[in-house]
Enzyme design. Structure first.
Site, PDB file in Angstrom:
ATOM      1  N   ARG A  41      -2.812  18.124 -43.174  1.00  0.00           N
ATOM      2  CA  ARG A  41      -3.903  18.744 -42.411  1.00  0.00           C
ATOM      3  C   ARG A  41      -5.041  19.159 -43.336  1.00  0.00           C
ATOM      4  NH1 ARG A  41      -3.368  23.798 -40.922  1.00  0.00           N
ATOM      5  NH2 ARG A  41      -1.158  23.597 -40.420  1.00  0.00           N
ATOM      6  N   TYR A  92     -26.691  15.674 -25.559  1.00  0.00           N
ATOM      7  CA  TYR A  92     -25.496  14.995 -25.050  1.00  0.00           C
ATOM      8  C   TYR A  92     -24.752  15.915 -24.084  1.00  0.00           C
ATOM      9  CZ  TYR A  92     -20.753  13.172 -25.138  1.00  0.00           C
ATOM     10  OH  TYR A  92     -19.518  12.720 -24.782  1.00  0.00           O
ATOM     11  N   ASP A 163     -27.816  16.324 -34.546  1.00  0.00           N
ATOM     12  CA  ASP A 163     -26.915  15.265 -34.078  1.00  0.00           C
ATOM     13  C   ASP A 163     -27.625  13.939 -34.309  1.00  0.00           C
ATOM     14  OD1 ASP A 163     -25.522  13.343 -32.593  1.00  0.00           O
ATOM     15  OD2 ASP A 163     -24.841  14.805 -31.113  1.00  0.00           O
ATOM     16  N   LYS A 188     -19.473   5.941 -32.203  1.00  0.00           N
ATOM     17  CA  LYS A 188     -20.560   5.080 -31.755  1.00  0.00           C
ATOM     18  C   LYS A 188     -20.932   4.062 -32.845  1.00  0.00           C
ATOM     19  CE  LYS A 188     -20.217   7.917 -28.278  1.00  0.00           C
ATOM     20  NZ  LYS A 188     -21.036   9.102 -28.116  1.00  0.00           N
TER      21      LYS A 188
HETATM   22  C1  LIG Z   1     -20.746  10.480 -27.812  1.00  0.00           C
HETATM   23  C2  LIG Z   1     -21.625  11.525 -28.371  1.00  0.00           C
HETATM   24  C3  LIG Z   1     -21.099  12.742 -28.825  1.00  0.00           C
HETATM   25  C4  LIG Z   1     -19.622  13.099 -28.685  1.00  0.00           C
HETATM   26  O1  LIG Z   1     -18.845  12.338 -29.532  1.00  0.00           O
HETATM   27  P1  LIG Z   1     -17.291  11.969 -29.218  1.00  0.00           P
HETATM   28  O2  LIG Z   1     -16.937  11.113 -30.381  1.00  0.00           O
HETATM   29  O3  LIG Z   1     -17.260  11.271 -27.886  1.00  0.00           O
HETATM   30  O4  LIG Z   1     -16.535  13.248 -29.178  1.00  0.00           O
HETATM   31  C5  LIG Z   1     -21.977  13.652 -29.401  1.00  0.00           C
HETATM   32  N1  LIG Z   1     -23.300  13.399 -29.497  1.00  0.00           N
HETATM   33  C6  LIG Z   1     -23.840  12.248 -29.067  1.00  0.00           C
HETATM   34  C7  LIG Z   1     -25.301  12.022 -29.204  1.00  0.00           C
HETATM   35  C8  LIG Z   1     -23.023  11.270 -28.489  1.00  0.00           C
HETATM   36  O5  LIG Z   1     -23.580  10.129 -28.039  1.00  0.00           O
END
Ligand SMILES: *Cc1c(COP(=O)(O)O)cnc(C)c1O
Length: 351
Positions: A41, A92, A163, A188
């Site tokens: 961990r 998001y 982000d 992504k």
């Molecule tokens: C998908 C997404 C998230 C969340 O990420 P996960 O891997 O699904 O937990 C956060 N910010 C943006 C801009 C996203 O497209």
């Protein structure tokens, strides 16, 4: 060195005869005592390889998490109890939902802003603990002036987190503009093949890296070693994938611009996401996403395959996102095939 080159050489074992080219998937829950790792961990060499590559690209040190949401959770935990977070109203959906939940629980207070209106955001910053930026926003595709917002936030002693999922560190490096933290949904573009859920926080200062790492160790939202292996494998090809997807997206946005079924084509002139708004709203948009052969109706984005989605099908999506908005995630298929498939479905809406 250029990012393309750095991504190929980062996170490799030393060049020693008969040693593997890649850091293997380290499947272990514990380590023989007496070293730095001790327990899985706290650390895993498969995470470290990924973190070296991503951190190098963003210009900071990366800490991998189990998902983008887990990475966001770790950053929001830096906010003191009752602290104010200023965030884009079109963040998001998961980010907004988490902020709302934390606000309802009394953990923090949140002020939503139009992140593209720098003056309006700046006017809300007095007393803020954290400015959350997402740019481009998902799926409205608004852009924030990151350097100006960072300067305004830092004047008031607030932390800034960005982000960077949509832009990726190849198109935007917020730490270079002075931001304190970057978060990614590595699910992504970074992983890029729709087969992994993962996230990461990248921070410039050792103090923040240590806090985020301690948070991960304690709260346990750790990525699996196989997931980090796949994410690093994806990250190495991000430059070629993004270059192609971006070129295709720009071309598609231009070709779709005058289509009579569309009220609006939103494309921020970089990246590989386009949001189109159907004339007539929900009904034609729902028909469009059922009317294609190549474009797959699916949530998520950033994979090699082109996907699209009417975002308001989600209860959580903001009511200020148009009912007929369909978010396109442009993949690596040939632009002519993608265009033909989409246009036949758009033309069919007339019938
Ligand atoms: C998908 C997404 C998230 C969340 O990420 P996960 O891997 O699904 O937990 C956060 N910010 C943006 C801009 C996203 O497209």
């Amino acid at each position: 060195m250029h990012p393309e080159t750095r991504l190929i050489i980062a996170g490799r074992p030393p060049h020693v005869p008969d040693q593997p080219m890649n850091v293997p998937v380290h499947l272990t829950s514990t380590y023989v005592a007496g070293g730095d790792l001790e327990y899985a961990r706290y650390g895993n060499p498969s995470w470290t390889a990924f973190e070296e590559a991503l951190g190098g690209l963003e210009g900071g040190r990366a800490v991998a998490f189990a998902s983008g949401m887990a990475a966001i959770t770790a950053v929001l935990d830096l906010v003191p109890v009752g602290g104010i977070v200023v965030a884009p109203r079109h963040s998001y959906t998961g980010t907004v939902a988490q902020l709302d939940q934390l606000a309802v629980n009394g953990r923090l207070a949140v002020v939503y802003v139009d992140i593209s209106d720098t003056a309006a955001v700046t006017a809300t910053l007095d007393g803020a603990a954290l400015v959350w930026i997402e740019s481009p926003t998902n799926p409205a595709l608004e852009l924030a002036e990151i350097p100006a917002l960072v300067a305004a936030a830092h004047e008031r002693g607030a932390l800034v987190a960005v982000d960077n999922t949509f832009a990726t560190p190849l198109l935007q490096r917020p730490l270079e503009s002075g931001a304190d933290l970057v978060v990614h949904s590595a699910t992504k573009y970074i992983s890029g093949h729709s087969d992994v859920l993962m996230g990461a926080v990248v921070a410039a200062s050792d103090e923040l890296v240590e806090k985020i790492t301690a948070y991960r160790s304690l709260f346990g939202a750790i990525p699996g070693p196989f997931e980090t292996y796949l994410a690093l494998r994806g990250l190495r090809t991000l430059p070629v994938r993004l270059e192609r997807a971006q070129a295709t997206a720009a071309e598609l946005a231009a070709r779709l611009h005058d289509h009579p079924a569309l009220e609006e084509v939103r494309y921020p002139c970089f990246g590989a996401i386009i949001s189109i708004v159907l004339r007539g709203g929900k009904e034609p948009a729902d028909r469009l996403v059922q009317g294609t052969a190549l474009w797959v109706h699916a949530t998520s984005l950033g994979g090699v395959e082109s996907t699209f989605e009417r975002r308001r099908r989600w209860q959580l999506e903001q009511p200020t996102i148009p009912d007929g908005l369909v978010r396109l995630s442009v993949g690596l298929e040939h632009v002519d095939d993608l265009h033909r498939d989409l246009v036949q479905a758009l033309d069919a809406l007339d019938a």
